[in-house]
Every structure is written in C-alpha cells, then in structure tokens.
Design a protein around this motif. Structure first.
Motif, short mmCIF file in Angstrom:
data_model
loop_
_atom_site.label_atom_id
_atom_site.label_comp_id
_atom_site.label_asym_id
_atom_site.label_seq_id
_atom_site.Cartn_x
_atom_site.Cartn_y
_atom_site.Cartn_z
N GLU A 172 -7.21 9.01 -1.47
CA GLU A 172 -8.59 8.71 -0.97
C GLU A 172 -8.86 8.83 0.69
OE1 GLU A 172 -8.66 4.57 -2.31
OE2 GLU A 172 -9.44 5.23 -4.23
N LEU B 131 -12.30 -2.71 -5.31
CA LEU B 131 -11.89 -1.88 -3.94
C LEU B 131 -12.16 -2.90 -2.71
CD1 LEU B 131 -11.87 0.91 -2.75
CD2 LEU B 131 -14.46 0.82 -2.77
N SER C 84 -12.45 -1.20 2.77
CA SER C 84 -12.39 0.20 2.49
C SER C 84 -13.46 1.28 2.97
CB SER C 84 -12.30 0.47 0.95
OG SER C 84 -12.21 1.79 0.46
N THR D 222 -10.94 3.33 -8.51
CA THR D 222 -10.21 3.53 -7.23
C THR D 222 -8.88 3.15 -7.13
OG1 THR D 222 -11.31 1.43 -6.81
CG2 THR D 222 -12.54 3.33 -5.87
#
Ligand code: NDP
Length: 311
Positions: A233, A258, A262, A253
C-alpha cells in the motif's frame, strides 16, 4: 460426528442462524454452535470464516475445516493445523456474480466519468465530456478461477477487450489468456483497467510492489477484490502520486477494517469499499451440509482446497 459452526465474525450472519439453515437441509445432522458445543471431542467438521488460534487444540478429532467463503489463506497457513486435516471452501454463484458486477460498476464509473458529472452537478454546471468507448478499452483480469472467469466473460460480453492471467494455462473464448509470472508485464502494459481477484498465497502476497505498479499503463485503474495483501500500500500511494496507475479501487485492504488513520481513505485517487463486493452466499450453505454428509460417508468432498498450493 458433529459439525461446529463458529464463524468468528460478529457483523455477518450469526452462528445460530447458519446452524438453523443447515438443519433445514440436514435434519438428522448433529450441528452445534459455540453455545451448544457439548463435548469438543465430538466435533469432526468446523465451519468458519476466521480461524481462531486455539481451534486445532480445542478440537482434537477435527477432520475438515470448511470455509464459509472462498479465501482460505488463514486456514491453510495456520501453524497448528495438522496437514492431515482437510480444508474445503465454497464456490457459490451469488458472490461471483456480485464481484463481477462490482468490477463492472467501477470500470463504468470511470468510462462514463460519473464522479466528474456528480461533482459538476453540485456546481449546477453543464459540462459534456466524451465517454470512453468500450470497444477501445482493454481490461485485464488477474485470476481466472471461479470468480475471475465469470468476470472476464461478463466484461467480454459487454464489449471490452479482455485479457486474463492465471498460474496455469486457460482457454476462455474471446479472452486473451496469459499465464505465469513472466507474462504479467505484457498484460499490465496494455490494460486500461486491471481487475485483481487472486487468492492470497506466498506467490501473490506483495505482487503489486513498486516494480509491478510501474509496469501498468499511466492513468490506468487498478481494482482489487481478492485480498489486500496483494498490494504494497505504501508503494501504491507513491505510484498513484506519480499517475501510474491513475486510480485504485480497493474492496480489500491489508488491514481490515482499514484503520481510520490510513492515508488510503483521503487519497484523491483511491476509492474504498468495505469488503462488500461478494456479500451474498446464495444457496451455498447446502454445500456445507453436503460436505458433512460426504465426510461422514467417505465420499469425495465438494471444493476441497489444495493445501500445498494454498487455494
Ligand atoms: P479460485 O481458486 O477459483 O481461482 C483463483 C485463480 O487465481 C485461479 O485462476 C488461479 O490460477 C489464479 N492464481 C493463483 N495463484 C496465482 C499465481 N501465483 N499467479 C497467477 N494466477 C494465480 O478462486 P476464486 O476465483 O473463487 O476467488 C479468488 C479469491 O478472491 C479468493 O481466494 C478470495 O481471497 C477472494 N474473494 C474475495 C471476496 C470479497 O468479498 N472481496 C469474496 C470471495 C473471494 P489457476 O487457475 O491456474 O489455478
């Protein structure tokens, strides 16, 4: 012999609801939940979504772990699950159709500039913009299994040029099928949209690192509905900042939910959906009851997983 339903999830279908549905198709089966567990030594089959760390130790006579879904990475890689214990998954039509629709929806969102027109409306602004022509658009589907093959066929039927990618050779009419790691650059360099629906295995984890992301077409769109650990990511955010790819649509994710902090949430080139692309199980629970019957009678299981390959 008893079947224990212990999904390990609190925000999905409850264990007792699943047990009740199974009892309706298999009235004679001994089906239990954590509340009605009784003697753990009776349990030969465990149906779950998330494997708990102490499941193998608590269930000494376990023979089969049945995933109530598709991704089995946390089961096959469980350090305490003896290799003699078999693993099966489900292959229901309903989520395969749902995930194919999810890919299609977010591809069309770009093709038809939907975000642009919705933003223009908030300014009472009449701003025609030419839609991207479907036959000129190349879509790649990574993973041509139960879900990916269906996605590729749906996209081809709608008129996209479709390329597919898998580990072993595949033939799908009207789809240019490639296989093996060496062919990935060839596919990524041609695709306007890349739909990833791969399992999480040692070969796929981190596959989309900075090097792979740089192989994509500038401005293209990466859509992932497989597993979050496919994508590095941090590398994705850096790549999006440079415009290659131009946008990412993530249903999965690396950490779920998530985390609120983030950077993916607020990134202008990222669209997040909370692991909802393949919500419905349809009538797949009948396969759980069938596997319990097959386990008891020694018949071949439905959708048994290759623990070596990891999917
Ligand atoms: P399948 O096992 O039917 O298909 C997996 C596909 O991935 C196969 O085509 C396989 O190739 C390919 N593949 C595996 N490893 C590699 C590799 N190293 N290189 C290239 N291709 C590879 O799985 P499904 O289609 O049913 O599901 C795929 C994944 O989607 C699941 O494992 C799960 O993690 C995820 N999923 C997500 C959901 C959601 O709600 N977001 C819901 C359901 C599933 P080959 O055909 O050659 O074996």
């Amino acid at each position: 012999m008893a079947l224990l339903i212990d999904t390990g999830l609190s925000d999905w279908i409850g264990d007792s609801e699943i047990a009740a549905k199974l009892r309706a198709t298999a009235p004679d089966a001994d089906i239990r939940t954590p509340e009605t567990l009784g003697n753990p030594e009776d349990i030969t089959m465990l149906a779950l979504v998330n494997m708990q760390s102490d499941h193998p130790a608590r269930l000494p006579n376990l023979e089969l772990v049945q995933k109530l879904g598709a991704g089995v990475e946390t089961i096959v890689s469980h350090p305490d699950l003896p290799t003699r214990i078999r693993v099966a998954r489900l292959k229901p039509d309903a989520p395969a159709q749902g995930i194919a629709e999810w890919f299609l929806a977010y591809i069309l969102r770009t093709q038809r500039h939907m975000a642009f027109h919705e933003a223009a409306q908030t300014r009472a602004e009449w701003s025609p913009r030419e839609p991207i022509f479907t036959p000129d658009t190349v879509v790649g589907v990574l993973g041509l299994g139960h879900i990916g093959a269906r996605t590729a066929l749906m996209l081809r039927t709608i008129g996209f040029q479709v390329m597919g990618w898998s580990r072993t050779p595949k033939t799908i009419e009207g789809v240019t099928c490639l296989h093996g790691q060496d062919t990935l650059p060839q596919l990524l360099g041609q695709c306007d949209h890349v739909c990833a629906i791969l399992p999480s295995t040692p070969q796929t984890v981190g596959l989309f690192d900075a090097k792979t992301l740089a192989m994509m077409k500038p401005g293209s769109q990466l859509l992932n509905a497989g597993r979050g650990d496919l994508i590095d990511e941090d590398a994705l955010i850096a790549a999006l900042d440079n415009g290659t790819p131009g946008h990412a649509v993530l249903d999965v994710t690396s950490q779920e939910p998530l985390p609120q902090d983030s950077p993916l949430w607020a990134h202008p080139a990222v669209t997040i959906t909370p692991h909802i692309s393949g919500w419905h199980l349809g009538d797949a629970l009948s396969d759980v009851a069938e596997n319990f019957r097959r386990l008891s009678s020694g018949a071949p299981l439905l959708h048994e997983v290759d623990r070596e390959q990891g999917y």
